[in-house]
Design a protein around this motif. Structure first.
Motif, PDB file in Angstrom:
ATOM      1  N   THR A 237      -2.355  -3.592  42.370  1.00 53.28           N
ATOM      2  CA  THR A 237      -3.256  -4.689  41.817  1.00 53.28           C
ATOM      3  C   THR A 237      -2.860  -6.163  42.665  1.00 53.28           C
ATOM      4  O   THR A 237      -3.731  -7.034  42.149  1.00 53.28           O
ATOM      5  CB  THR A 237      -2.737  -4.813  40.695  1.00 53.28           C
ATOM      6  N   GLY A 238      -2.175  -5.892  43.753  1.00 52.42           N
ATOM      7  CA  GLY A 238      -2.102  -7.200  44.769  1.00 52.42           C
ATOM      8  C   GLY A 238      -0.894  -8.027  44.347  1.00 52.42           C
ATOM      9  O   GLY A 238      -0.614  -9.097  44.715  1.00 52.42           O
TER      10      GLY A 238
ATOM     11  N   TYR B 211     -10.242  -5.003  46.480  1.00 52.77           N
ATOM     12  CA  TYR B 211     -10.254  -4.030  45.753  1.00 52.77           C
ATOM     13  C   TYR B 211      -8.988  -3.083  45.542  1.00 52.77           C
ATOM     14  O   TYR B 211      -8.480  -2.868  46.713  1.00 52.77           O
ATOM     15  CB  TYR B 211     -11.592  -3.578  45.327  1.00 52.77           C
ATOM     16  N   GLN B 212      -8.841  -2.524  44.631  1.00 53.93           N
ATOM     17  CA  GLN B 212      -7.928  -1.199  44.591  1.00 53.93           C
ATOM     18  C   GLN B 212      -8.371  -0.416  43.564  1.00 53.93           C
ATOM     19  O   GLN B 212      -9.153  -0.196  42.600  1.00 53.93           O
ATOM     20  CB  GLN B 212      -6.493  -1.749  44.072  1.00 53.93           C
ATOM     21  N   PRO B 213      -8.029   0.931  43.927  1.00 50.99           N
ATOM     22  CA  PRO B 213      -8.622   2.229  43.036  1.00 50.99           C
ATOM     23  C   PRO B 213      -8.078   1.997  41.700  1.00 50.99           C
ATOM     24  O   PRO B 213      -6.880   1.441  41.212  1.00 50.99           O
ATOM     25  CB  PRO B 213      -7.743   3.378  43.581  1.00 50.99           C
TER      26      PRO B 213
ATOM     27  N   GLY C 135     -11.616   3.027  32.590  1.00 51.63           N
ATOM     28  CA  GLY C 135     -11.250   2.501  31.322  1.00 51.63           C
ATOM     29  C   GLY C 135      -9.654   1.956  31.503  1.00 51.63           C
ATOM     30  O   GLY C 135      -9.257   1.368  30.421  1.00 51.63           O
ATOM     31  N   ALA C 136      -9.213   2.190  32.692  1.00 49.87           N
ATOM     32  CA  ALA C 136      -7.921   1.626  32.738  1.00 49.87           C
ATOM     33  C   ALA C 136      -7.831  -0.055  32.939  1.00 49.87           C
ATOM     34  O   ALA C 136      -6.665  -0.558  32.752  1.00 49.87           O
ATOM     35  CB  ALA C 136      -7.299   2.007  34.214  1.00 49.87           C
ATOM     36  N   ALA C 137      -8.774  -0.637  33.063  1.00 52.07           N
ATOM     37  CA  ALA C 137      -8.788  -2.059  33.144  1.00 52.07           C
ATOM     38  C   ALA C 137     -10.334  -2.579  32.747  1.00 52.07           C
ATOM     39  O   ALA C 137     -11.361  -1.595  32.587  1.00 52.07           O
ATOM     40  CB  ALA C 137      -8.717  -2.632  34.751  1.00 52.07           C
ATOM     41  N   ASP C 138     -10.479  -3.821  32.519  1.00 51.48           N
ATOM     42  CA  ASP C 138     -11.740  -4.454  31.811  1.00 51.48           C
ATOM     43  C   ASP C 138     -12.706  -4.682  32.729  1.00 51.48           C
ATOM     44  O   ASP C 138     -13.677  -5.237  32.292  1.00 51.48           O
ATOM     45  CB  ASP C 138     -11.237  -5.496  30.891  1.00 51.48           C
TER      46      ASP C 138
ATOM     47  N   THR D 211     -14.174   4.864  41.193  1.00 53.60           N
ATOM     48  CA  THR D 211     -14.010   3.640  40.549  1.00 53.60           C
ATOM     49  C   THR D 211     -12.849   2.810  41.310  1.00 53.60           C
ATOM     50  O   THR D 211     -11.628   2.943  41.259  1.00 53.60           O
ATOM     51  CB  THR D 211     -13.828   3.905  39.045  1.00 53.60           C
ATOM     52  N   VAL D 212     -13.295   1.218  40.917  1.00 48.48           N
ATOM     53  CA  VAL D 212     -12.095   0.693  41.475  1.00 48.48           C
ATOM     54  C   VAL D 212     -12.249  -0.794  40.847  1.00 48.48           C
ATOM     55  O   VAL D 212     -13.039  -0.873  39.711  1.00 48.48           O
ATOM     56  CB  VAL D 212     -12.405   0.178  42.922  1.00 48.48           C
TER      57      VAL D 212
END
Length: 441
Positions: A69-70, A170-172, A176-179, A226-227
């Motif tokens: 996520t950086g 961006y990251q994989p 649904g894991a993030a908004d 998705t990312v």
């Protein structure tokens, strides 16, 4: 600057500091040979005033590795000391001392806890001062100011997503894991680039999970396309404020960062904005919240997205930063998508400002003279420095003038004329996308 020609353009435009960076990030890493080429270009060219060189040791590679996520993940203390020494010495050696005996090493400290960033900065200072060649090198810390609410509001905009996908910000992420998850395949065509600058994909039919992995757009082992965009993190997480509700950089955050810079023995501090906010048209200066300034931000509307330019710090916040830096014995550098219409007002309203830095508002699309009308892409990494635009950022005593993009003419003409009338000696111009100026009527 990313090339010798850009360095020459900067010098001819009146720049006093020529900074080497890769424009693909806020404090982009740049190869030592590229720094040397820029140094040679400045050395070989006519200069009416002293020019310093600067470069940076990057936002993230110095002492930490990045999570998916950086977020910065701490390495061992031994690695911290070793990496700091190597990076500081490496960029100082690349700049050399032929152009100026005091080069500037910028240290990006985003995502580091307060005590550790003080240690990082101090290590860079001590390393350089113990050398025979670079004891007078100046070390400048960099604080990335932020507005989390404004970022959250703007990050779903498709044009912003597209620009950040092009920059690989961006990251994989599983659906649904993030908004703010989206399908990379929808943005891959014409944005993701190969090392030679060409597009990885030219047709939607070429894009699927296997091809994205094969071409390095997704890591091996990815299970979906998705990312999510990389994110900003609250200042409270890293000890820059004890207010967990702090969503926008405030004076407490600024004071803590200035204090840490002074404790580390560094020379100066820069306020900048991250590549995420730059792309989202969010800069350092909030003219919309500064009654003493002409509010051109609200008139600077992007044609593609309809988004007005927005800022984070008010004029009073900036005055506090400059005054507190000087109280603590530090130089104050303002960056963060600095525009000509902001710079020419700040030089007059905050005359104690030591430095201002920009790339975006000193650059324009390129044009091949052998093919008239054939221009380069209008993106951060493709635009090139233009001397006439650089002059719009330099202070009035060095011949600085005001310029505004010609797209603003329908909405900003009255405000522009009023500003020129307010400040004796200030001259105004409209600039086209190639950086060509035309005086105000």
């Amino acid at each position: 600057m990313f090339s010798p020609q850009e360095a020459r353009e900067a010098v001819l435009g009146g720049a006093r500091i020529v900074d080497s960076e890769d424009p693909r990030s806020a404090l982009g890493n740049i190869k030592p040979q590229q720094i040397m080429a820029i140094s040679d270009a400045v050395l070989d060219y006519r200069r009416d005033l002293d020019v310093q060189l600067s470069t940076n040791i990057g936002e993230d590679q110095l002492l930490f590795r990045r999570s998916a996520t950086g977020q910065a993940i701490e390495k061992t203390p031994y690695e911290i000391a070793g990496k700091a020494s190597q990076a500081a010495l490496g960029v100082a050696l690349s700049m050399g001392t032929r152009v100026h005996p005091c080069n500037i090493v910028k240290v990006g400290l985003d995502g580091m806890p307060l005590d550790l960033l003080t240690q990082v900065l101090g290590e860079c200072v001590l390393t350089l001062r113990r050398t025979e060649q670079f004891p007078h090198s100046q070390v400048m810390s960099v604080l990335f100011v932020q507005d989390l609410d404004l970022w959250r509001e703007r990050r779903p905009v498709p044009a912003i997503r597209r620009a950040l996908v092009e920059l690989r910000e961006y990251q994989p992420c599983e659906a649904g894991a993030a908004d703010d998850v989206f399908d990379l395949a929808d943005y891959a065509v014409g944005t993701l680039r190969a090392p030679d600058g060409g597009p990885l994909f030219t047709d939607p039919g070429q894009v699927d999970l296997d091809s994205l992995i094969e071409k390095g757009a997704l890591p091996a082992g990815a299970t979906c396309t998705t990312v999510a965009l990389n994110d900003l993190f609250p200042h409270a997480r890293y000890g820059l404020t004890d207010d967990p509700a702090c969503r926008r950089t405030d004076r407490k955050v600024i004071a803590n960062m200035v204090d840490a810079t002074a404790r580390a023995g560094a020379n100066a501090i820069m306020l900048d904005t991250s590549i995420l906010l730059k792309t989202a048209r969010v800069g350092l200066v909030a003219t919309e919240r500064s009654p003493e300034m002409a509010d051109f931000d609200s008139l600077d509307v992007d044609e593609a997205t309809g988004l007005e330019r927005r800022g984070i710090l008010s004029l009073d916040d900036i005055r506090f930063f400059v005054d507190y830096c000087h109280y603590r014995g530090l130089g104050a550098n303002l960056a963060g998508s600095m525009t000509s219409y902001q710079a020419q007002q700040l030089w007059r309203l905050v005359p104690g400002t030591d430095q201002m830095s920009t790339r975006g508002y000193a650059s324009a699309v390129s044009e091949d003279p052998s093919h008239p009308g054939e221009t380069g892409a209008d993106s951060r990494q493709d635009r090139v420095i233009v001397r006439d635009l650089v002059r719009g950022l330099v202070p009035p005593e060095q011949g600085g003038y005001l310029w505004l993009p010609e797209e603003m003419k329908p909405t900003a003409t009255e405000a522009a004329r009023a500003l020129v009338g307010q400040w004796p000696g200030l001259v105004g111009h409209w600039a086209d996308k190639r950086g060509r100026l035309r005086p105000f009527d």
